[in-house]
Design an enzyme around this catalytic site. Structure first.
Site, PDB file in Angstrom:
ATOM      1  N   TYR A 197       7.448   4.614   5.819  1.00  0.00           N
ATOM      2  CA  TYR A 197       7.664   4.451   7.047  1.00  0.00           C
ATOM      3  C   TYR A 197       7.662   5.957   7.617  1.00  0.00           C
ATOM      4  O   TYR A 197       8.539   6.635   7.535  1.00  0.00           O
ATOM      5  CB  TYR A 197       9.157   3.797   7.249  1.00  0.00           C
ATOM      6  N   THR A 210       5.315  -9.729  16.278  1.00  0.00           N
ATOM      7  CA  THR A 210       5.158 -10.965  17.171  1.00  0.00           C
ATOM      8  C   THR A 210       6.603 -11.533  17.396  1.00  0.00           C
ATOM      9  O   THR A 210       6.682 -12.475  16.649  1.00  0.00           O
ATOM     10  CB  THR A 210       4.162 -11.760  16.762  1.00  0.00           C
ATOM     11  N   LEU A 266       9.840 -13.896  18.041  1.00  0.00           N
ATOM     12  CA  LEU A 266       9.907 -15.528  17.850  1.00  0.00           C
ATOM     13  C   LEU A 266       9.716 -15.811  19.280  1.00  0.00           C
ATOM     14  O   LEU A 266      10.640 -15.375  20.286  1.00  0.00           O
ATOM     15  CB  LEU A 266      10.766 -15.708  17.103  1.00  0.00           C
TER      16      LEU A 266
HETATM   17  N1  LIG Z   1       8.814  -5.445   2.728  1.00  0.00           N
HETATM   18  C1  LIG Z   1       8.239  -5.561   3.942  1.00  0.00           C
HETATM   19  O1  LIG Z   1       7.062  -5.719   3.447  1.00  0.00           O
HETATM   20  C2  LIG Z   1       8.670  -5.499   4.999  1.00  0.00           C
HETATM   21  C3  LIG Z   1       7.580  -5.654   6.112  1.00  0.00           C
HETATM   22  C4  LIG Z   1       8.022  -5.334   7.462  1.00  0.00           C
HETATM   23  C5  LIG Z   1       9.471  -5.047   7.761  1.00  0.00           C
HETATM   24  N2  LIG Z   1      10.267  -4.862   6.427  1.00  0.00           N
HETATM   25  C6  LIG Z   1      11.772  -4.632   6.676  1.00  0.00           C
HETATM   26  O2  LIG Z   1      12.432  -5.553   7.615  1.00  0.00           O
HETATM   27  C7  LIG Z   1      13.106  -5.055   8.659  1.00  0.00           C
HETATM   28  C8  LIG Z   1      12.862  -5.966   9.906  1.00  0.00           C
HETATM   29  O3  LIG Z   1      11.560  -6.187  10.116  1.00  0.00           O
HETATM   30  P1  LIG Z   1      10.895  -5.802  11.476  1.00  0.00           P
HETATM   31  O4  LIG Z   1      11.880  -4.825  11.872  1.00  0.00           O
HETATM   32  O5  LIG Z   1       9.457  -5.435  11.228  1.00  0.00           O
HETATM   33  O6  LIG Z   1      10.996  -7.143  12.471  1.00  0.00           O
HETATM   34  P2  LIG Z   1      12.158  -7.815  13.263  1.00  0.00           P
HETATM   35  O7  LIG Z   1      13.522  -7.481  12.671  1.00  0.00           O
HETATM   36  O8  LIG Z   1      11.742  -9.453  13.078  1.00  0.00           O
HETATM   37  O9  LIG Z   1      11.644  -7.494  14.710  1.00  0.00           O
HETATM   38  C9  LIG Z   1      11.905  -6.034  15.092  1.00  0.00           C
HETATM   39  C10 LIG Z   1      11.347  -6.260  16.593  1.00  0.00           C
HETATM   40  O10 LIG Z   1      12.115  -6.860  17.416  1.00  0.00           O
HETATM   41  C11 LIG Z   1      12.667  -6.117  18.479  1.00  0.00           C
HETATM   42  N3  LIG Z   1      13.948  -6.589  18.641  1.00  0.00           N
HETATM   43  C12 LIG Z   1      15.091  -6.400  17.630  1.00  0.00           C
HETATM   44  N4  LIG Z   1      16.295  -6.949  18.249  1.00  0.00           N
HETATM   45  C13 LIG Z   1      15.808  -7.419  19.319  1.00  0.00           C
HETATM   46  C14 LIG Z   1      16.846  -8.242  20.358  1.00  0.00           C
HETATM   47  N5  LIG Z   1      18.157  -8.170  20.066  1.00  0.00           N
HETATM   48  N6  LIG Z   1      15.975  -8.547  21.388  1.00  0.00           N
HETATM   49  C15 LIG Z   1      14.762  -8.358  21.708  1.00  0.00           C
HETATM   50  N7  LIG Z   1      14.111  -7.769  20.837  1.00  0.00           N
HETATM   51  C16 LIG Z   1      14.646  -7.165  19.560  1.00  0.00           C
HETATM   52  C17 LIG Z   1      12.436  -4.720  17.866  1.00  0.00           C
HETATM   53  O11 LIG Z   1      12.374  -3.975  19.132  1.00  0.00           O
HETATM   54  P3  LIG Z   1      13.171  -2.825  19.576  1.00  0.00           P
HETATM   55  O12 LIG Z   1      13.017  -1.788  18.746  1.00  0.00           O
HETATM   56  O13 LIG Z   1      12.931  -2.581  21.152  1.00  0.00           O
HETATM   57  O14 LIG Z   1      14.520  -3.594  19.466  1.00  0.00           O
HETATM   58  C18 LIG Z   1      11.073  -5.067  17.163  1.00  0.00           C
HETATM   59  O15 LIG Z   1      10.240  -4.888  17.996  1.00  0.00           O
HETATM   60  C19 LIG Z   1      12.120  -3.695   9.016  1.00  0.00           C
HETATM   61  O16 LIG Z   1      13.011  -2.974   9.773  1.00  0.00           O
HETATM   62  C20 LIG Z   1      12.011  -3.173   7.556  1.00  0.00           C
HETATM   63  O17 LIG Z   1      13.089  -2.536   7.033  1.00  0.00           O
HETATM   64  C21 LIG Z   1       9.920  -5.057   5.337  1.00  0.00           C
END
Ligand SMILES: NC(=O)c1ccc[n+]([C@@H]2O[C@H](COP(=O)([O-])OP(=O)(O)OC[C@H]3O[C@@H](n4cnc5c(N)ncnc54)[C@H](OP(=O)(O)O)[C@@H]3O)[C@@H](O)[C@H]2O)c1
Length: 303
Positions: free
Chosen positions: A71, A227, A229
């Site tokens: 990252y 994207t 939900l």
């Molecule tokens: N193993 C893998 O392949 C893999 C892949 C992807 C991710 N990950 C891990 O999983 C974690 C979670 O996934 P993710 O961060 O990609 O996606 P996520 O948690 O599903 O969503 C993050 C997105 O939602 C927004 N968000 C967060 N809280 C919010 C809220 N309360 N209201 C409105 N928008 C909100 C964030 O923007 P803001 O910053 O503006 O809040 C960001 O754009 C990552 O941080 C990473 O550590 C692992």
């Protein structure tokens, strides 16, 4: 579900102990991917804000942080070190190996023994650690998710690092049930991190199978990832409960199975607070049935 690995401390969803380890975490954790720059590449626009998010999470009781040295690359781990090192007792940092970021910002597999070895040492250096608590082998898979194929060679490399004491425990990411079984024949697996949320339920059977083994299932994209939900049912339930749709999506995951640990990602302190508060939301059996229909209707739409 094996008993004894969860407790009823509800502020952050209760505690969970990774199987066969002394690592106990709150079920509500934090995913650090959003702390890097746009496209998870380069530095964040506001480095101080990134540090503030991490410090707020830990101050609120979060003791499970998910990261990867790819990252940024390196950026997220360096921010974690800057914000939190020396680390508080009990903080579990979970990282992953299996990818690299060329200068064009794309994602490439990095799975040779040399790549994995460099990845271990990059994580140790950038996080400022002598050993990594948990390392997930992150399989590249296909565009839309895991793809079958042996991961034995890569898992064996990680198991060798466990033997040397540089990795304490091993997990898997973006894998199939067959790959989990293959890895378990090589070493103990303490967690699996795959794409799963209210609308993406292809891992339902795997979640349940891992629960019977006491293994953590840690959904990535718990809020929909790139994207977010969106669903009229989700919004209606949220309105009725006086919560936000994102809080309901997280609460649903906590209700789904006691082996589910959350790592929602955010770059915002306000969103972090909102997400952590989701652990205190109780969903009735009727509401859970209503929310289950989101996945059923999104599957129907695709056919
Ligand atoms: N193993 C893998 O392949 C893999 C892949 C992807 C991710 N990950 C891990 O999983 C974690 C979670 O996934 P993710 O961060 O990609 O996606 P996520 O948690 O599903 O969503 C993050 C997105 O939602 C927004 N968000 C967060 N809280 C919010 C809220 N309360 N209201 C409105 N928008 C909100 C964030 O923007 P803001 O910053 O503006 O809040 C960001 O754009 C990552 O941080 C990473 O550590 C692992």
């Amino acid at each position: 579900m094996k008993t004894g690995n969860t407790t009823n401390d509800t502020k952050l969803g209760g505690r969970f102990t990774f199987p066969g380890t002394s690592l106990t975490v709150q079920r509500m954790g934090y995913g650090a991917m959003q702390l890097a720059g746009p496209g998870v590449y380069g530095p964040p626009k506001d480095p101080d804000a990134a540090v503030a998010v991490l410090r707020e999470a830990v101050a609120a009781g979060v003791n499970h942080i998910d990261t990867a040295d790819f990252y940024g690359p390196h950026v997220t781990n360096q921010i974690i070190k800057k914000a939190l090192h020396p680390y508080p007792a009990g903080l579990v940092i979970v990282t992953k190996l299996g990818a690299r970021r060329p200068a064009d910002g794309s994602w490439e597999p990095a799975v040779s023994s040399q790549d994995l070895t460099e990845g271990v040492h990059d994580n140790l250096r950038n996080l400022g650690l002598d050993a990594l608590d948990i390392v997930n082998y992150r399989a590249m898979g296909a565009i839309h998710g895991p793809a079958e194929g042996s991961i034995a060679r890569e898992v064996t490399v990680l198991a060798d690092f466990k033997g040397k004491g540089l990795i304490r425990h091993i997990g898997l990411s973006n894998v199939t049930a067959a790959q989990v079984a293959e890895a378990q024949a090589i070493t103990d697996i303490v967690c699996v991190q795959n794409n799963y949320n209210l609308a993406s339920r292809h891992d339902d059977a795997l979640v349940d199978d891992l629960a019977t083994q006491g293994i953590a299932y840690v959904p990535f994209f718990p809020l929909g990832g790139f994207t977010p939900l969106q669903s009229s049912t989700l919004s209606a339930v949220a309105d009725r409960l006086g919560a936000t749709p994102m809080q309901v999506a997280l609460a649903w995951l906590l209700h789904r199975s006691p082996n589910i640990l959350l790592i929602p990602g955010t770059s915002s302190v306000a969103h972090l607070r909102e997400n952590l508060a989701a652990a205190q939301l109780t969903l009735s059996p009727e509401t859970l049935i209503e929310l289950d229909e989101i996945a059923a209707s999104s599957v129907a739409e695709k056919h």
